[in-house]
Structure formats: structure tokens, C-alpha cells
Design a protein around this motif. Sequence first.
Motif: not given
Length: 774
Positions: A749-751, A731-732, A739-741, A709-710
Amino acid sequence: MNSTVMEEHCMTLPPKINSQGFQVKGYWEHGVLQFAMPQLQLQMVFIFAVSQACHFVLKHVGLPPFATQLLAGIMLGTTMIGKNKNMKKFLFPNFGVDDSQAQEILDAVELLGYTLFLFLSGVKTDMGMLLKVGKKSWTIGVAATMVPLMVGGAALLALADLSKPDVREIVALTSLQSVTVFPVISCLLNDLKIQNSELGRLALSSSLVSNVLAILLLFLTSLMRLKKADAYNHFAMTAGYLLVVILIARPAMLWMIRQTPEGRPVKESYLRAILATLLLSSLLSKYLGQSILFGSIILGLVVPDGPPLGSTIVNKLDCFFVGFLLPIYVTVTAAKVDLTALMASVEGLKVELTLVSIVFVSKFASCFVPPLLCQMPVKDSLALALILCCKGVVELGIYRYLHEMEAFSESRMGLALMAVLALASLMPILVKLLFNKSRKYAGYQKRNVVHLKPDSELPVLACIHRADQINPVIDLVDAFYPTPEGPVRVYVLHLIKMVGRAIPIFISHELQNKVANGTSYSDHLISAFSHYARSNPGAIRASIFTAVSPPKLMYEDICHTALDNLTALILLPFHKRWSSIDGSVVSEDNHIRGLNCSVLQWAPCSVGILIDRGGSPNAAAASDEPFRVAVFFLGGNDDREALALARRMARDPQLYLTVLHLGVDEEDGCIISWDKMIDGEALKVFKEGFLGKNVEYRKEIVKDGPKTARLVRSLAHQFDLIIVGRRHGLECIQTAGLSTWTELPELGILGDLLASTDLDTSSSALVVQQQQRL
């Protein structure tokens, strides 16, 4: 010695048509049946109500409307309720005996409904599809007709006594069981709601081939029965009639379309002229020695299908003639058949029963084996064979015509009715069991960017809701670097929420002429993409459509259009809109978000959601800066689809592409070995620099989700466009804990990170999902 039996009937003249009401003296003593109009109205209402009540009860066991209408007719017929003299006098009075013409009037009205049904079936039929069908459809269509005809003919020679005078009845019964009728198959697929699936498309094209072949064979057979001079005369008159319809009626209807401004309704005078032509065509076909139904079918076939003319005719006429009169026609036809004659002569119909069984088995095999040899799944092949073996209202109408012309005995008419009922009841139930509706938009071939050749045409369906979404879509298509050697085929679908109307519409902006003072649903869109295509001759081809439908059903328009046009990628706009000034969220439309989720679930090809924050090739060119594109790669099908799009973009020397591989240490690998090997092959051309100096490959090792994320947040502002795979449900290690956020699971996730409102960047993003429905 022959004797002639003369029957005398009495009837009241002048005939009593209209009742003066309940208050008239003697009304209750003689009853409503003394007046033709009230009796006709009561007949129609009663028969329609009974048929609808049967359907309401029996639809829960999977029976289609046609089968329940047949059962309602059997219930009302002489076998059951019709045994009662009062009910028979009310429903089916005998001319002269009951001093009533109500039955003849009812027959005329219901036959009008059947005639209009055949006309509308022709309107809905696109005969141009014959030129587009593939070898598979031709093979199945020809086999579906020829094999049962040949097998049935051989069985007829072996089992039947050809010297008997009733052999023609057996030949007619056997031949009609061999035929596949296109309108029947179309109605069945519509009832099953799978007409736009690949199975439904194959069934429609195969049935059209089969139906046309059967009509040609029937016409040739009828000519062979005539004397030479009569055959030439019959052929010349029929050919002349067809030429008049094709060379005069068809151009006149195309002229009506050109005179209709885009977005405007068709003039009522045009519709009245077409209805008058329909009646004239039916009379002319009768004069030429054909059935009156022949003229209605032929005229319907030359009406241009779809909007504006074809759809308007269907919308105007379908509800009353097909929705109300046709069920009455089916019910009355079944009610008129005396099934006691069939039960009394079952022993004498063994040959007919055997022939019908042989023809059905041979027809089923001829429809099942060809698709199986073409590597079609077994269940789908079985479902296709069952669909093409189904019988319906057209076959029933032919049997009724033969029966009324005394070319069919009562017992054989009963056998034909029961055969139609059995096939119309069982086939849809079995198809539902075999065909998974979740495969409605599934295809039998891969429709994605990965499996396209690098320089082949890229077919894209771009969906647009508002005018502000036009330029971002054009900029993205331009980033695909369309050239005459590697063109882009853009299908643009303008989606409009349906308000203030009951019927959705679908418009193709190709047949109609646009007038200056006319209104259009898609003026700006048509102008923008037409100009874009003209500015890039040979590189861009654009087709524009407008769909006006409820928001919850818009995904069907999108999926149907993508399936019909064999697109490899659907482009969807994101449901949020950012300000180009300060980057704040200007608007948010949850209807668009729900639509995007539905398309992701049902799409027949790959899907891309464009998150537009203002980054575009034109903006980069205006500032003399290169357009910078990045692919954040984790691995998997969706990420490989993103790489395939980026590879097409990399052909543009003015574009700089960075492939950022977010990997892990070898000992911490989380992707299975087969996927990892495929990922390596996809990355190979980027790693080894085969695509040019404007392409850079980098690998970053990340050990957990927060670090990923950073890294994404720190790099996002460096690019104008970032492409990522959706990777839904995967998941990896690189995304662990993120995913929880996630607030927007449809982006992955990235999108979701790139669409975050607290991400301070003007970079646009494209979230890609590879074709899932295979």
C-alpha cells in the motif's frame, strides 16, 4: 576329463556395409538385414522410438526417463517381444549364426554414448565443491557409504558360504548396492527440477563425498588383491596418468578459456582437440589396466565446468550422445538380460535377496538419521534418504560390464536389473510426494538483514537490465555505508532477454580475459562496478554475472544466484523509468514487472524493489545538502527489515535518518501483542537515540487510510529516499480502505503511494519484503 568345444561360424567377406537401395535385384528376397548400416540405423530408430513411447505413456504416473527406458528394454528382451525369432534376429542377431555383425556394431555405438555420458558428467562436476561442503554433507556422505558396507559385510559373513566360488558375485552385488553415484543423483535431481533447492544442494554435496570415498575404497581394495610388486606398479602408473591429466590437460584448457574473448564462442579447433584427447585418454586408461570408462571420467573432471568451455562442450555433445545414444544403451542393456533365468532360480537367490534388502535398509537409515539429528525437517530428511538410495545408469553400466566379463551369472544380473528398476522407479515418486516444490528455493537458515550483525558483511544481489540502472544501484549500495569494518559484498547480475538463440547462458566474468576489440554482454556494468570496488578497497567486493534467458525464466537465474551466494537481500529495479527533467514516466516494461512479482514469490532471501526518481547521495553531496532518508513504519516483518537496512545507513554521519512511526491510539491497536512487542524492541534503539544525533524518531497517530495517504504525500518531498515494508496481505487501521485503490500490489500500500505517477516528488523509494521461504 576336460574337453574343449569348438564352434564354427560363417560370415560373408567382404562384409556388406552399405545398401545400394531398394531398386537392387534381390534386395527384397534377402531383406535389409543383409546390410550392416541400414540394419544399425533401423535398430537405433526402433529401440529409441519404443523407449520414447514408453516414457510418453508412463511419465504420467511419475516414472523418470531412466525407469521407462529399462521397462522398454524388458519389453523388447527375450522375456517378451524378443521371444519371436524374427524380432530377435532383427534386434539382437548372433554373430556368425545370423551372418551379421549388427549387434557388435550397435554395442560399440551405444558404448560410445555411455562413454560420452560419463565424460559430460565429469564436465558438469565441480570437484572444488569438496572443499566447500560442510560437516553435514561430510557426515551424510561418509555414513551413506560406510554404514551399508559394514552392515552388508557383517550380514555376508553371517549368511553366505564363503567357500563357494561364486561368493565374489555376491560381494560385488552387495557392494554396488552400498554406493551412491554422483552423476545418478545429479540426473535424478535434474528430472525432479530441485537441483538448486537447498535439499538438492545437500544431496549433491553428500553424494559427491560418498562417490569419492567409494572410488578410493575400490582402488585400495583392488591394490590389496595384487601382489606387492604389481600393486606398486599399478599405483605408480595410475598416479602418473592423473598427474599428466592434472598438470598438462587442465592448464591447456584454462589457456583455451583465456584465449576466448568474453562473449565469443569457443573455437571449434579447441573442441576437436578435447574430443581427440578424450579418445586418447580412454585408450591410455585401458593400457594402464583400468576400464576405458575411467579415462573419460577423469578427463571430464579436469574440464573447467560452466561457461565458456564446459557449457559449450555440454551444449555441443549432450543432445546426441546423452539424449539419443544413452537411452539406446539403457534399453539394450535391459533387453539383453534373460529374466526367465531369474524366475527359474528365485529359490536359490534367497541369500542375495536378503543381503540386498539389508543393505538398502541400512543405507536408508544412514542417510535419514544424520540430517534428522541436524534438525532438518522429517519430510526433507526422508526425501534426502530416498534420493541418496536411488540407482541409475552408472550402476547399470557396471553390472553390464561384470556380466559381459562373465563375473556375474545370468540370474544375478536379472536380480541386479530388477533392484535398479525398483529403486529408480519408486524413489522419484516418493520424493515428489514428500518434497514440496514450492520449497524449491527455501533454505534451512534465515537470510535477511534483520538477523545479520550490525557490522557484519552485507551480501547483496543487485539485478540490472539497462545501463541507466547502474548508478542508482551504486548510489543505494553506497547509502549502506560500506566500510572495511562493515563491508558490502555485491553480486551484480546483468539480465538480458534471450533473442535469436535456443539455449540460455550464464556467464561469470572472472575466468575470461577481456580483449579490447572483443564484444561483451556487460562492458559498462563491469567497468562501473570494478571502478566502484577499486575506489572502496576493503569496503566493497564485487562479483559480476550475466544471464541471457527468456523473460519468464529470469527469476530462476536470480533465485539460483541468490541461493548459491547466500545473499541476504536482492535488489530489483522498478519497471517504470522517470525523466530526470520533468518527472514524467519515460518508459514502462511489463516484463520487468512480471519478473519482480515472480522474484517476490520465490526469493530465498529478502527483496527490495528500488523506485528511482533521481534522489541519490551523490546528488545531495553535489548540492552541499545532507542525504535524507526516511522509514515509514507501520509494523510487521517487512517494516522491521526496512528498519534493519536504515540502521546500517545510520552509521554514516553525513546521512540524516528519520523513522516515522505511523501508529494508533493504544485502545485502537490492530497488531497482535507478540508482533507489537517485537516492533517495540526494533524501534527501541531509534527512540532512545542510541544511534547518534543524525537519527530522529517521530510518531504520528493516524486513524484511517485516507489520513495516512495524505500524510505520506505531504512528507514525501522532504526526503531523498524513503524505505517502506511491502506488508503484502496485511490490513490495519492505518491503511484501511487503501487496498482497493492499489494499482501495484507487488509494492504494497505505501509503496504504491510512493510510486504513483501523480505524486509530485523526486524522492526515490525502496520497498522491502523480508525473507518468506523458510
